[in-house]
Design an enzyme around this catalytic site. Structure first.
Site, PDB file in Angstrom:
ATOM      1  N   GLU A 139       4.294 -34.196  27.188  1.00 51.81           N
ATOM      2  CA  GLU A 139       4.631 -33.935  28.581  1.00 51.81           C
ATOM      3  C   GLU A 139       3.701 -34.628  29.572  1.00 51.81           C
ATOM      4  OE1 GLU A 139       4.753 -29.678  28.661  1.00 51.81           O
ATOM      5  OE2 GLU A 139       6.868 -29.615  28.108  1.00 51.81           O
ATOM      6  N   GLU A 183      -1.224 -27.832   5.519  1.00 54.11           N
ATOM      7  CA  GLU A 183      -2.447 -27.490   6.247  1.00 54.11           C
ATOM      8  C   GLU A 183      -3.638 -27.260   5.328  1.00 54.11           C
ATOM      9  OE1 GLU A 183      -2.727 -22.834   7.068  1.00 54.11           O
ATOM     10  OE2 GLU A 183      -0.958 -23.719   8.014  1.00 54.11           O
TER      11      GLU A 183
END
Length: 266
Positions: free
Chosen positions: A78, A109
């Site tokens: 953004e 992860e």
């Protein structure tokens, strides 16, 4: 046990009505801004360090897994349309690669070496800032990435939701937002995720303002990528220069950005 994994203060959720569920979630969500407020001095330190590195040509990197990784990517994506900065100034990396944005990648992860390999693909260096995002504060992908970055002289920060975490211990600028137990025990996409989003909003927004990407209270460098944003840009010019819509539209079309249009008339 970490506080984000502590038992919910609510029980027998399956027996509650929709109204009761929503009221319960709303009541705990209201504690999140208060938790963020307690971390403002830490957030300030991270902002100042980030501004300093971007001013000297560095970049801001995020690493995370699952919800945390997705939030970093969202924030990074953004920045160019909002502030007109180039793609690649803010970079979000998720454990498991881009496929993990939409679908969980098993065990992604758990490799403490993989984050550094992912970062090396971008030639991360000592001008850059690396922020690890991990609600639990114990994600191996994030811990390994921050530790190896630090070893290479790269500044590190983090956003975690538990106290005294391993992730915070390997960050130069830790941000600890202590959100406590979730509405559903251990579901950190809820309060913890909301807190992380708020901190990310603050980090990049404050940083971009300090870098001169906002004039007054307006996004004068935003990308004019659709009709809504063109209309917003015209209104900014009208407000700033005290002219009508037709004149503002002409200036915007000629100069291609709100900032350039305003500066051309000053």
């Amino acid at each position: 046990m970490s506080t984000t994994e502590s038992p919910s203060h609510f029980n027998h959720l399956e027996k509650l009505s929709a109204k009761e569920l929503l009221a319960g979630m709303n009541s705990v969500d209201q504690t999140v801004p208060q938790a963020v407020a307690q971390a403002l001095p830490q957030i300030e330190a991270l902002v100042e360090a980030t501004v300093a590195r971007l001013q000297r040509g560095g970049r801001l990197f995020y690493i995370g897994a699952g919800t945390s990784g997705r939030l970093g990517i969202l924030d990074a994506s953004e920045c160019p349309p909002t502030f007109g900065v180039p793609q690649g100034l803010v970079i979000g990396i998720i454990a498991g690669g881009d496929a993990a944005i939409r679908k969980a990648v098993e065990n992604a992860e758990d490799d403490p070496q993989q984050a550094w390999r992912d970062l090396a693909a971008y030639a991360i260096n000592t001008d850059d800032m690396l922020v690890g995002i991990a609600a639990s504060g114990r994600t191996p992908y994030v811990i390994g990435g921050l530790a190896l970055a630090r070893r290479h002289g790269i500044a590190t920060g983090c956003i975690v939701c538990n106290p005294n975490s391993t992730v915070a211990a390997v960050a130069d600028y830790p941000v600890e937002v202590l959100t406590g137990p979730e509405f559903i025990t251990g579901s950190t996409r809820l309060k913890a995720g909301t807190a992380q989003k708020l901190v990310l909003n603050m980090l990049t927004t404050a940083t971009m303002i300090r870098l001169g990407k906002v004039k007054g209270n307006k996004m004068v460098d935003m990308q004019l990528s659709n009709l809504k944003l063109v209309d917003r840009g015209e209104k900014m010019i009208m407000d700033e220069l005290g002219i009508g819509q037709e004149g503002a539209a002409e200036l915007l079309k000629k100069h291609g950005s709100v900032r350039a249009a305003i500066e051309a008339r000053r």
